[in-house]
Each structure stands twice: as C-alpha cells, then as structure tokens.
Design a protein around this motif. Structure first.
Motif, short mmCIF file in Angstrom:
data_model
loop_
_atom_site.label_atom_id
_atom_site.label_comp_id
_atom_site.label_asym_id
_atom_site.label_seq_id
_atom_site.Cartn_x
_atom_site.Cartn_y
_atom_site.Cartn_z
N ILE A 258 0.84 -1.20 0.00
CA ILE A 258 0.00 0.00 0.00
C ILE A 258 0.87 1.24 0.00
N ALA A 260 0.56 5.44 1.12
CA ALA A 260 -0.25 6.40 1.89
C ALA A 260 -1.04 7.29 0.94
N ASP A 261 -2.26 7.69 1.37
CA ASP A 261 -3.14 8.49 0.51
C ASP A 261 -2.46 9.77 0.05
N ALA A 262 -1.77 10.44 0.96
CA ALA A 262 -1.12 11.71 0.60
C ALA A 262 -0.05 11.48 -0.46
N GLU A 263 0.71 10.43 -0.32
CA GLU A 263 1.76 10.13 -1.29
C GLU A 263 1.17 9.77 -2.64
N PHE A 264 0.06 9.04 -2.61
CA PHE A 264 -0.57 8.65 -3.87
C PHE A 264 -1.15 9.86 -4.59
N GLU A 265 -1.75 10.76 -3.80
CA GLU A 265 -2.28 11.98 -4.39
C GLU A 265 -1.17 12.81 -5.01
N GLN A 268 -0.22 11.15 -8.27
CA GLN A 268 -1.18 11.42 -9.32
C GLN A 268 -1.06 12.84 -9.83
#
Length: 276
Positions: A258, A260-265, A268
């Motif tokens: 997985i 982290a959401d912040a890193e994925f954002e 993107q």
C-alpha cells in the motif's frame, strides 16, 4: 575418527579409510554402504551413521559438502568418460572433489590404468545390470558350478589388475562366501549375502521409494507414500491458486503493498502535470 589428507591436500576426517577396509576381515568388522546423489541423501547418510556412499562422479562435490566424514566412492559413468585419458581425468576430478575411491564396471585394462596411479579402484562383478544382455536377463550370477568357477577367476583377474575392492551384485550367498575366502579384495555385497566386508543397498530401496523392491533389498521406510501425498498436495495447491486468480480473490488487499493516501495523491498530481 581417522584423520587423513584428501586428494586435494586438505586435512579431513573419515569414518573409514581404504586401510580400514583392507583390514576389516582381521577384526571381523563390517561396514555399511548406500547411494547418495543429492545433498539431502548425503546429510541423511551422515546423520544415520552410514560409513560409505556411492555417488555419480559429477555429484561428488555436493555429496562431500553435505557428508564430510563419509567414505565416498565415485561411479565413473560409461558415457561421461570414454577414452582412457577421459577416464583418468574424470577419476582425478572426482578425487579432488572429495571422493576416496572410484568404481568402474569397465574392463581390466581400465582398472589397471587407474590402479597404476595409486587410485583406489573398486570393480563390479556378478550381475552388472548394464551388461545384462550378455546374460539374457537380470539374474543371479554363479548359480552353476561352471559359472561360479568362472566368477572366481574374474575375481582373481580383478585383483591382479590392481583393484582394492569389488561390488558383488546378486551372487548366491554360499558362492560369495567361498570366493571371499579365496580373494584379497574388499567385498561389497549387493544382494550377495552377509559374508562380506561391506553390505550395500540403494537408498531408494531402503527408504521405500521404488515401485518394485528388488528381491535382495528390504524397505525400512515408505517415502513413496509420502512423495505421493506431496504430489497430490502440490497439484491441489496449484489448482486452488489458479481458481482464486480467475475469480479475482487473489491477490487480496492483505497481499498487496500500500501507499499512503497523501503520497498517492502527490504521485497522481505529478502524473497529471507530466501529461499536460
């Protein structure tokens, strides 16, 4: 345990040496020999207290590493070394890889050639399966008086050629006993009765891995049944894996990495900028 220098000039310890084998009859001593061609087989033989193993020449290094104290005899295959020079090179390579002796079912001239180099050579008499076409079938050798006398002569010729030992395969026990009295060779009995310096069986027969157990062998285990269970379990596991992939149940969330959401954002966002 005797200390020696092996053929690669390294100090080593062996459960038995050529000298011990030659003196065995004087002390009413018998040794055990099995086959070992894999690391696992050599480890098992060493742990079980087996004295000697036979292995293919190409497997000596593996077997020696796994069984440091075993007396190893390297089998010189017919196809692996053909000319006298190739045979000698193969023998010395096996010895420097850790073998203590070599075994050959070739003719007396090959035995003599190896023996002239002080190589401990074991011959093979009685039933030699790869030469069984001369017998017409797989059978005991020495069941008639004439054949037993001819066999005794072969023992004498093998000893004269310089062999120190002989694998005696499927010779009638009483014939083997009488021949042994008249031979200076170390006798290794494979299906030739108990009157020998070394008693030999194939590991696969001892452990119950074969479809058909030879008459002269005894199974002390049932690895064949375990192998079958392993085969079935392997197929079952592979089938289950395939079914889970096709039904999209593998991989599950717990089986993937997985971010982290912040890193994925952030990732993107960078992609969007690069594609603009």
């Amino acid at each position: 345990m005797p200390r020696i220098y092996d053929w690669s000039a390294k100090e080593a310890e062996r459960r038995v040496t050529v000298a011990d084998l030659l003196a065995a009859r004087n002390f009413d001593k018998r040794y055990t020999q099995v086959t070992a061609n894999t690391e696992d087989e050599a480890i098992a033989a060493e742990a079980a207290g087996i004295d000697m193993v036979v292995t293919r020449a190409r497997n000596v290094a593996t077997v020696r590493k796994a069984g440091p104290n075993l007396f190893i005899t390297a089998a010189l295959g017919f196809a692996e070394a053909i000319t006298q020079d190739e045979i000698l090179r193969t023998a010395f390579r096996a010895l420097t890889d850790g073998a203590d002796s070599v075994i050959t079912a070739r003719g007396m001239s090959t035995v003599a050639m190896l023996a002239r180099e002080d190589i401990p050579v074991m011959g093979h008499l009685g039933l030699v399966p790869r030469k069984s076409t001369w017998l017409g079938k797989l059978r005991a050798v020495g069941k008639t008086a004439a054949e037993a006398l001819e066999l005794l002569e072969r023992f004498r010729r093998l000893e004269d050629a310089g062999a120190f030992a002989v694998e005696c395969e499927v010779i009638p026990a009483r014939v083997m006993s009488e021949i042994r009295k008249r031979s200076g060779l170390v006798t290794v009995s494979l299906g030739s009765g108990p009157d020998a310096d070394v008693v030999f069986l194939f590991t696969e027969d001892i452990c119950g891995e074969t479809d058909r157990l030879p008459r002269h062998a005894r199974a002390y285990g049932n690895l064949r049944a375990l192998h079958e269970r392993v085969r079935i379990e392997r197929i079952s596991a592979l089938q289950a894996f395939r079914e889970d992939v096709l039904s999209n149940s593998f991989p599950a969330p717990k089986e993937v990495s997985i971010i982290a959401d912040a890193e994925f954002e952030s990732f993107q966002s960078a992609l969007n900028k690069n594609s603009a």
